[in-house]
Design a protein around this motif. Structure first.
Motif, PDB file in Angstrom:
ATOM      1  N   ASN A   1      -0.782  -2.094  -4.116  1.00  0.00           N
ATOM      2  CA  ASN A   1      -1.958  -2.724  -4.022  1.00  0.00           C
ATOM      3  C   ASN A   1      -2.795  -1.729  -3.142  1.00  0.00           C
ATOM      4  OD1 ASN A   1      -2.274  -3.400  -1.308  1.00  0.00           O
ATOM      5  ND2 ASN A   1      -0.128  -4.923  -1.646  1.00  0.00           N
ATOM      6  N   PHE A   2      -4.030  -1.958  -3.056  1.00  0.00           N
ATOM      7  CA  PHE A   2      -4.837  -1.020  -2.272  1.00  0.00           C
ATOM      8  C   PHE A   2      -5.848  -1.635  -1.458  1.00  0.00           C
ATOM      9  CE2 PHE A   2      -3.437   0.978  -6.300  1.00  0.00           C
ATOM     10  CZ  PHE A   2      -3.246   2.474  -5.992  1.00  0.00           C
TER      11      PHE A   2
ATOM     12  N   GLN B   1       0.802  -1.077  -0.037  1.00  0.00           N
ATOM     13  CA  GLN B   1       0.033  -0.138  -0.075  1.00  0.00           C
ATOM     14  C   GLN B   1       0.715   1.241  -0.094  1.00  0.00           C
ATOM     15  OE1 GLN B   1      -3.854   0.721   0.070  1.00  0.00           O
ATOM     16  NE2 GLN B   1      -2.502   2.153  -0.741  1.00  0.00           N
TER      17      GLN B   1
END
Length: 208
Positions: free
Chosen positions: A40-41, A35
């Protein structure tokens, strides 16, 4: 509310929080570092979901007359503390809310993070008298959106929650969580996992 009732409620809330934290895999170092690197979130989705849920819960509570007591805004303390926390999270792959979950999951290096956090808190407790004049500067008092707009809390909270929900749906459509989580649910994307697994095979390949 009695002390026993408060403890039981705290234990129940802690159990729910820990269960959700583990099932979302947001405590995984790969998820946290990913993150911070914008790979990626999942972590952002979890946090925004918590904010949207909190706004709706606080709206219901305010309608029942529950008073909220926000803390004063300390711009310098928020800025310096936020930067230090962000750097620490990125380097350690953990934060105060996830390090215990990592220990429970068997991450041995999480013990180092925990000890470092405790030593940092101890150091700050001794340094606070000297740092307090700086950290307490640029105080703006208690700032809330409903106070700034002079509107009822629900009139600000509900539209903001809806905006967050729509944003979450769009983010999930763009980056589905199953693709970001990885096949082994450890924050390693499917592409990185394939590269990692193919490396040993390439190393043992004998070229004529």
């Amino acid at each position: 509310m009695s002390v026993v009732t408060a403890i039981l409620i705290g234990l129940a809330m802690g159990f729910v929080f820990g269960f959700a934290l583990e099932k979302s895999r947001v405590f995984e170092p790969g998820i946290i570092v990913g993150q911070m690197q914008m790979r990626n979130f999942i972590m952002l989705k979890i946090f925004l979901t918590a904010v949207a849920t909190g706004l709706l819960v606080l709206t219901v509570m305010s309608l029942y007359g529950v008073k909220m007591h926000p803390k004063p805004t300390l711009a310098m303390a928020d800025l310096v503390g936020g930067m230090l926390l962000g750097v620490g999270i990125t380097v350690a792959g953990a934060c105060p809310g996830t390090v215990l979950a990592q220990i429970g999951a068997g991450y041995k290096d999480a013990w180092i993070t925990l000890v470092g956090g405790l030593l940092g808190a101890l150091t700050f407790s001794y340094a606070e008298p000297a740092l307090k004049p700086v950290l307490m500067s640029a105080s703006s008092g208690k700032l809330t959106l409903d106070g700034l707009f002079g509107a009822p809390f629900w009139l600000v909270a509900v539209p903001l929650a809806l905006v967050l929900i729509v944003s979450l749906l769009a983010l999930e459509r763009w980056r589905p969580w199953r693709n970001e989580l990885g096949e082994r649910a450890d924050g390693v994307t499917s592409e990185a996992l394939l590269l990692t697994e193919s490396a040993p095979d390439q190393a043992h390949t004998v070229h004529p």
